[in-house]
Design an enzyme around this catalytic site. Structure first.
Site, PDB file in Angstrom:
ATOM      1  N   SER A 110     -35.644 -75.310 -20.795  1.00  0.00           N
ATOM      2  CA  SER A 110     -34.388 -75.955 -20.366  1.00  0.00           C
ATOM      3  C   SER A 110     -33.198 -74.996 -20.303  1.00  0.00           C
ATOM      4  CB  SER A 110     -34.041 -77.137 -21.290  1.00  0.00           C
ATOM      5  OG  SER A 110     -33.336 -76.711 -22.434  1.00  0.00           O
ATOM      6  N   ASP A 138     -35.984 -90.076 -19.124  1.00  0.00           N
ATOM      7  CA  ASP A 138     -35.344 -89.606 -17.882  1.00  0.00           C
ATOM      8  C   ASP A 138     -34.527 -90.705 -17.210  1.00  0.00           C
ATOM      9  OD1 ASP A 138     -37.932 -87.428 -16.778  1.00  0.00           O
ATOM     10  OD2 ASP A 138     -35.801 -86.973 -16.897  1.00  0.00           O
ATOM     11  N   GLU A 182     -31.649 -86.326 -10.263  1.00  0.00           N
ATOM     12  CA  GLU A 182     -33.057 -86.069  -9.988  1.00  0.00           C
ATOM     13  C   GLU A 182     -33.871 -87.335  -9.683  1.00  0.00           C
ATOM     14  OE1 GLU A 182     -34.812 -83.530 -12.941  1.00  0.00           O
ATOM     15  OE2 GLU A 182     -36.408 -82.939 -11.574  1.00  0.00           O
ATOM     16  N   ASP A 216     -29.052 -83.429 -14.311  1.00  0.00           N
ATOM     17  CA  ASP A 216     -30.468 -83.428 -14.693  1.00  0.00           C
ATOM     18  C   ASP A 216     -30.557 -84.264 -15.966  1.00  0.00           C
ATOM     19  OD1 ASP A 216     -33.114 -83.038 -15.138  1.00  0.00           O
ATOM     20  OD2 ASP A 216     -33.085 -80.880 -14.801  1.00  0.00           O
ATOM     21  N   ASP A 246     -30.496 -77.634 -12.163  1.00  0.00           N
ATOM     22  CA  ASP A 246     -31.109 -76.798 -13.198  1.00  0.00           C
ATOM     23  C   ASP A 246     -30.221 -75.620 -13.599  1.00  0.00           C
ATOM     24  OD1 ASP A 246     -33.457 -78.205 -13.639  1.00  0.00           O
ATOM     25  OD2 ASP A 246     -34.517 -77.216 -11.991  1.00  0.00           O
ATOM     26  N   ARG A 281     -35.054 -64.977 -14.831  1.00  0.00           N
ATOM     27  CA  ARG A 281     -35.856 -65.997 -14.163  1.00  0.00           C
ATOM     28  C   ARG A 281     -36.302 -65.464 -12.798  1.00  0.00           C
ATOM     29  NH1 ARG A 281     -35.998 -71.411 -15.682  1.00  0.00           N
ATOM     30  NH2 ARG A 281     -36.824 -72.810 -14.108  1.00  0.00           N
ATOM     31  N   THR A 312     -38.463 -80.995 -19.253  1.00  0.00           N
ATOM     32  CA  THR A 312     -39.365 -82.110 -19.573  1.00  0.00           C
ATOM     33  C   THR A 312     -40.525 -81.663 -20.460  1.00  0.00           C
ATOM     34  OG1 THR A 312     -38.858 -82.987 -17.409  1.00  0.00           O
ATOM     35  CG2 THR A 312     -40.823 -83.852 -18.465  1.00  0.00           C
ATOM     36  N   LYS A 372     -31.218 -72.236 -22.742  1.00  0.00           N
ATOM     37  CA  LYS A 372     -31.179 -70.766 -22.625  1.00  0.00           C
ATOM     38  C   LYS A 372     -29.764 -70.288 -22.287  1.00  0.00           C
ATOM     39  CE  LYS A 372     -34.867 -70.670 -19.670  1.00  0.00           C
ATOM     40  NZ  LYS A 372     -35.524 -71.969 -19.897  1.00  0.00           N
ATOM     41  N   ILE A 380     -32.984 -85.177 -17.882  1.00  0.00           N
ATOM     42  CA  ILE A 380     -33.716 -84.408 -18.895  1.00  0.00           C
ATOM     43  C   ILE A 380     -34.181 -83.127 -18.229  1.00  0.00           C
ATOM     44  CG2 ILE A 380     -35.797 -84.173 -20.293  1.00  0.00           C
ATOM     45  CD1 ILE A 380     -35.597 -86.811 -21.259  1.00  0.00           C
ATOM     46  N   ASP A 381     -33.592 -82.034 -18.641  1.00  0.00           N
ATOM     47  CA  ASP A 381     -34.012 -80.729 -18.149  1.00  0.00           C
ATOM     48  C   ASP A 381     -34.960 -80.165 -19.213  1.00  0.00           C
ATOM     49  OD1 ASP A 381     -34.071 -78.335 -16.702  1.00  0.00           O
ATOM     50  OD2 ASP A 381     -32.437 -77.493 -17.904  1.00  0.00           O
ATOM     51  N   HIS A 434     -42.889 -71.162 -14.150  1.00  0.00           N
ATOM     52  CA  HIS A 434     -41.466 -71.254 -13.810  1.00  0.00           C
ATOM     53  C   HIS A 434     -40.794 -69.888 -13.710  1.00  0.00           C
ATOM     54  CE1 HIS A 434     -41.093 -75.677 -15.399  1.00  0.00           C
ATOM     55  NE2 HIS A 434     -41.932 -75.552 -14.391  1.00  0.00           N
TER      56      HIS A 434
HETATM   57  P1  AMP Z   1     -37.500 -74.194 -17.755  1.00  0.00           P
HETATM   58  O1  AMP Z   1     -37.357 -75.177 -18.862  1.00  0.00           O
HETATM   59  O2  AMP Z   1     -36.558 -73.056 -17.848  1.00  0.00           O
HETATM   60  O3  AMP Z   1     -38.929 -73.781 -17.566  1.00  0.00           O
HETATM   61  O4  AMP Z   1     -37.047 -74.935 -16.448  1.00  0.00           O
HETATM   62  C1  AMP Z   1     -37.366 -76.251 -16.176  1.00  0.00           C
HETATM   63  C2  AMP Z   1     -37.095 -76.497 -14.713  1.00  0.00           C
HETATM   64  O5  AMP Z   1     -37.899 -75.660 -13.923  1.00  0.00           O
HETATM   65  C3  AMP Z   1     -37.437 -77.885 -14.267  1.00  0.00           C
HETATM   66  O6  AMP Z   1     -36.323 -78.743 -14.367  1.00  0.00           O
HETATM   67  C4  AMP Z   1     -37.895 -77.717 -12.818  1.00  0.00           C
HETATM   68  O7  AMP Z   1     -36.937 -78.246 -11.922  1.00  0.00           O
HETATM   69  C5  AMP Z   1     -37.939 -76.213 -12.634  1.00  0.00           C
HETATM   70  N1  AMP Z   1     -39.136 -75.719 -11.933  1.00  0.00           N
HETATM   71  C6  AMP Z   1     -40.208 -76.422 -11.493  1.00  0.00           C
HETATM   72  N2  AMP Z   1     -41.072 -75.612 -10.841  1.00  0.00           N
HETATM   73  C7  AMP Z   1     -40.534 -74.372 -10.871  1.00  0.00           C
HETATM   74  C8  AMP Z   1     -40.941 -73.091 -10.345  1.00  0.00           C
HETATM   75  N3  AMP Z   1     -42.086 -72.939  -9.697  1.00  0.00           N
HETATM   76  N4  AMP Z   1     -40.127 -72.040 -10.562  1.00  0.00           N
HETATM   77  C9  AMP Z   1     -38.963 -72.175 -11.235  1.00  0.00           C
HETATM   78  N5  AMP Z   1     -38.534 -73.355 -11.743  1.00  0.00           N
HETATM   79  C10 AMP Z   1     -39.291 -74.430 -11.563  1.00  0.00           C
HETATM   80 MG    MG Z   2     -34.541 -79.561 -14.796  1.00  0.00          MG
END
Ligand code: AMP
Ligand code: MG
Length: 326
Positions: free
Chosen positions: A240, A47, A70, A123, A272, A257, A128, A243, A125-126, A216
């Site tokens: 990330s 990161d 970030e 970001d 994001d 989402r 993580t 998608k 690293i999106d 998420h």
């Molecule tokens: P994904 O890989 O699609 O699950 O998205 C990753 C991103 O989800 C991360 O970079 C976080 O910033 C974000 N994230 C963290 N907590 C939440 C949450 N409660 N709802 C939605 N996104 C979140």
């Molecule tokens: Mg992210």
């Protein structure tokens, strides 16, 4: 701004270097158990390293631009973190000559957390959790002017390049420029080709992508929506903004989402979605929140005016919005 603009060149060059750094760290540390260590140090190294490289190059070429990113170096400057900081500086030095660990901290701190009229959203690293699992992750960078995304780049180092060969060559870059279409390149920024969303018109033939993490997004609500629309194909779970990339290249039709019931009031971060959203739109897709509102990139680091995210091939957008309301 066109495909040869300095902004585009810089975005591509930084994304290539940052993704090579992340992959190097992932490979170096994947052999042992360290990738799963509870202190998450590998991801921390990647990161910070990714952010240092990208911020340094952007600041060098566009000294007046704000970078909203970030991370900051506060934790790294703690005396008990000196080893990890040296480790990061060593990795960064393989891509940009570094004179001291302090210099790496100063590059990381080119990032701020307040938006302005023209700014880059990063970001480093999106996804993580995907990075730690050895699944998908992305380096996401966007240029935003007056609240509108003008340029987006997503580096997806672990994503199969050819949808017909999911076990083939890994690593792609997605690039979009407002009014100029979306493109996929290989991990070195060559073999550029335009990409387009799927032309599926019958909702029952749609394929949904969603987050891997149940915290998420609300998988149950997504499943109910799929039932309402008679979608029979299973959802593709992926970490990330990769998608957005697979939707833009027509591999899936919908990215849902809906905020998770664990955190129903969650506000999304601009980094994001900024890069991913322009890549989906310029490929012919549509991006809104789950209420049908445009995404808000002007309020601050959080998308205060939005609730969840809906991305589609455009054709199915209204049908899905209606089904979400039912
Ligand atoms: P994904 O890989 O699609 O699950 O998205 C990753 C991103 O989800 C991360 O970079 C976080 O910033 C974000 N994230 C963290 N907590 C939440 C949450 N409660 N709802 C939605 N996104 C979140
Ligand atoms: Mg992210």
């Amino acid at each position: 701004m066109d495909q040869n603009s300095p902004e585009v060149m810089t975005a591509i060059q930084t994304a290539i270097r940052a993704s090579a750094l992340c992959e190097k760290i992932r490979m170096d540390l994947a052999g042992g158990e360290s990738l799963l260590k509870s202190d998450r140090s590998p991801v921390t190294i990647a990161d910070y390293g990714s952010q240092a490289i990208i911020c340094k190059l952007i600041r060098e070429r566009f000294p007046d631009d704000t970078i909203v990113a970030e991370e900051d170096s506060k934790e790294l400057r703690r005396s008990d973190r000196s080893r990890i900081l040296e480790h990061i500086a060593g990795y960064v030095n393989a891509f940009i000559p570094v004179s001291s660990s302090e210099e790496v901290c100063s590059w990381i701190d080119f990032g701020s957390n307040s938006v302005s009229g023209r700014f880059w959203a990063l970001d480093p690293i999106d996804g993580t959790k995907g990075f730690l699992r050895g699944d998908q992750y992305a380096i996401a960078l966007a240029l935003i002017e007056k609240g509108r995304v003008k340029l987006g780049i997503l580096a997806c180092p672990n994503l199969y390049a050819d949808i017909h060969h999911p076990f083939g060559e890994k690593g792609c870059l997605f690039l979009a420029l407002k009014g100029n279409g979306s493109f996929q390149m290989d991990r070195w920024g060559v073999n550029k080709r335009p990409i387009f969303v799927s032309k599926v018109t019958n909702p029952s033939e749609a394929v949904i992508t969603e987050s891997v993490e149940p915290d998420h997004a609300d998988h149950l609500t997504h499943q109910r929506l799929a039932q309402k629309l008679n979608i029979s194909k299973p959802s593709l779970r992926m970490d990330s903004q990769a998608k957005y990339g697979i939707l833009a290249r027509g591999e899936v039709t919908l990215y849902l989402r809906v905020p998770s019931s664990a955190e129903p009031g969650y506000k999304e971060n601009i980094w994001d979605h900024a890069a991913g959203s322009i890549i989906a739109e310029e490929a012919g897709g549509r991006v809104t929140d789950v209420m049908g509102r445009p995404l808000d990139f002007s309020s601050g680091i959080k998308m205060e005016k939005n609730h969840g995210i809906l991305v589609s091939n455009g054709i199915l957008h209204e049908v899905v919005l209606k089904a979400l309301k039912m």
